[in-house]
Structures are given as structure tokens and as C-alpha cells.
Enzyme design. Structure first.
Site, short mmCIF file in Angstrom:
data_model
loop_
_atom_site.label_atom_id
_atom_site.label_comp_id
_atom_site.label_asym_id
_atom_site.label_seq_id
_atom_site.Cartn_x
_atom_site.Cartn_y
_atom_site.Cartn_z
CE LYS A 96 5.14 11.65 9.55
NZ LYS A 96 4.19 10.74 8.85
N GLY A 157 1.28 1.46 7.07
CA GLY A 157 0.42 0.79 6.10
C GLY A 157 -0.09 -0.57 6.50
CB ALA A 183 2.67 4.80 10.95
N GLY A 184 -0.08 2.90 11.11
CA GLY A 184 -0.50 1.59 11.57
C GLY A 184 -1.91 1.49 12.10
CG ASN A 205 -2.69 7.64 3.48
OD1 ASN A 205 -1.70 7.30 2.86
ND2 ASN A 205 -3.77 8.08 2.87
CB THR A 206 -3.22 2.58 4.84
OG1 THR A 206 -1.94 3.05 4.39
CG2 THR A 206 -3.55 1.27 4.15
#
Length: 254
Positions: A96, A157, A183-184, A205-206
């Protein structure tokens, strides 16, 4: 959907949920594998652990595909060096690409990322560039040798969801590579929507790492990804003006 395979370059996967391991813990990784059925987990080689007690590699089973990222790279040349280090450490070919020079907003540099894609592809890697959703940049990355395109949905995040939805849809319509929304994403509903749009996979993830129950949230994301993919394959009914769901003629009269 037994034969519905995610194909990235020469690699095949049955799961369309990818775990970003930035906020890694044993519970997070175990939940992602057992509850969300993750087959790919990211790995940042340049992230230091100040306590020096835990190593993310100690938590990831051997059958899981590692997706090292070039986090910390500020330009294409640094991304290539980090990728080569990853290959030496764990034999990774899937990479990545993250090229981020700005530490405030953490937005990817599409220009340097495109250069990195070409450098890594020519060096034998299978590059997956993390990028801001832009059609011209995505086309350049495709031509440079990208195996998939990874646009951010919202600032990393932030859990804000599909802020870049319209731009991601353009990529889905115009780029003939897997589009992995990265992301997001902050909720299973947002992941489901991304999959309904036609995304090949999502990376999270977050939203899981910071939930009150990591295993339960991992399972919720798995169901959302599966549901969204099924809806996309089935074909969503078009939006239309109000109309009855049953015929309004042929009723029995008194």
C-alpha cells in the site's frame, strides 16, 4: 456469492474487509480475523512503539496476507526504500503506497504517489496507492502500474463517512481496477453504502478500534460489507417518482 472473488493483481481473496492496523491490539486483530473474516491486514514498518513491548507481527497469524504500507514516506523515493525494506523483512509483494508530506491533514500527495506507483511496479511490487479521489490522478496511477486504487472516504481517523462519495463514484464508473475505499468510514452503514456503490472492498481501523465492543463492531462491519456487496450484485432498484407497489386496477367492487 461463493465464486465472488476479490482479485488484486495476481492475488485472490474471498473477504472484502481489510483491517488497517494503525491502532492495533490483540483484541482488534483477533476480532478482525474471527468476526470480520479479514484476510488482509496492513502493516506500517516505520511506526515505532515507544514502550517496545508489543510487535504487531506477533499478533497476526501466518495465513493472513500482510499489506505493508509506506507510512512515513514524504516522496516517491522514500516510498520505494520502505517498500524494499518490507520485502526484505516479510517477503511482501503487495504494497500500500502512502506518500504524505503534511502531518496536519494527512492527505496523500497524488503527484508523488503516482511516481511511487511507477517506481514500485517496475521493481516487481503489486502497488495499491492510497489517494485523494481524483479521476486524472487515478488514470495516471492505472497507467503507472497500480493493481488497485484506494481513495479516502474522509480524512483519516475522522469517522465522517463518505465525504468524497461523488468523486469515488466517478472512479467506480471510469477506472477498471478494484476501488478499495480507505480511511474515514465510521459505521457499518457507511461501509455498506460504499459496497452498494460498487467498491471492491473497504479498509477500516478507527471505527472498530475505538468502539465500545471491538468484537461486536467487527462483526457488524462484516455483515455490512457482505450485505452491501450482495445488494450491488443484485442491482439496486432505481429511484423513481411515487408509484403503487401493487396494481390499482382489478379490485372487486361492491
Amino acid at each position: 456469492m461463493e465464486n465472488d472473488v476479490l482479485q488484486i493483481g495476481g492475488f485472490s481473496f474471498t473477504s472484502r474487509f481489510i483491517l488497517g492496523s494503525g491502532k492495533y491490539s490483540l483484541e482488534l486483530i483477533e476480532s478482525a480475523i474471527t468476526q470480520a473474516k479479514a484476510e488482509i491486514i496492513t502493516l506500517a514498518l516505520r511506526r515505532a512503539n515507544p514502550q517496545g513491548l508489543e510487535n504487531v507481527l506477533d499478533f497476526i497469524p501466518k495465513h493472513i496476507t500482510l499489506l505493508p504500507n509506506t507510512s512515513g514516506a514524504r516522496n516517491a523515493e522514500e516510498a520505494l526504500r520502505i517498500a524494499r525494506l518490507a520485502r526484505e523483512i516479510c517477503g511482501a509483494k503487495l504494497i500500500k503506497i502512502e506518500v504524505i508530506a503534511d502531518s496536519k491533514y494527512l492527505l496523500p500527495n497524488n503527484y508523488e504517489t503516482t511516481k511511487a506507483v511507477e517506481l514500485l511496479a517496475n521493481d516487481g511490487f503489486t502497488p495499491l496507492p492510497y489517494m485523494s479521489a481524483d479521476l486524472y490522478a487515478a488514470r495516471d496511477m492505472y497507467n503507472a502500474g497500480a493493481a488497485a486504487i484506494m481513495p479516502l472516504a474522509a480524512p483519516i481517523g475522522s469517522n465522517k463517512g463518505l465525504c468524497a462519495k461523488e468523486f469515488i463514484q466517478i472512479l467506480l464508473d471510469e477506472i477498471t481496477l478494484p476501488i478499495i475505499v480507505d480511511a474515514g468510514l465510521g459505521s457499518p452503514a457507511q461501509a455498506c453504502e460504499a459496497m452498494q456503490m460498487g467498491a471492491a472492498a473497504v479498509m477500516v481501523n478507527t471505527a472498530i478500534a475505538e468502539s465500545s465492543s471491538i468484537p461486536t463492531m467487527a462483526r457488524a462491519f462484516a455483515l455490512a460489507v457482505e450485505s452491501g456487496r450482495a445488494a450491488y450484485l443484485a442491482g439496486l432498484a432505481p429511484i423513481s417518482a411515487p408509484k403503487p407497489s401493487s396494481p390499482i386496477t382489478g379490485f372487486l367492487r361492491d
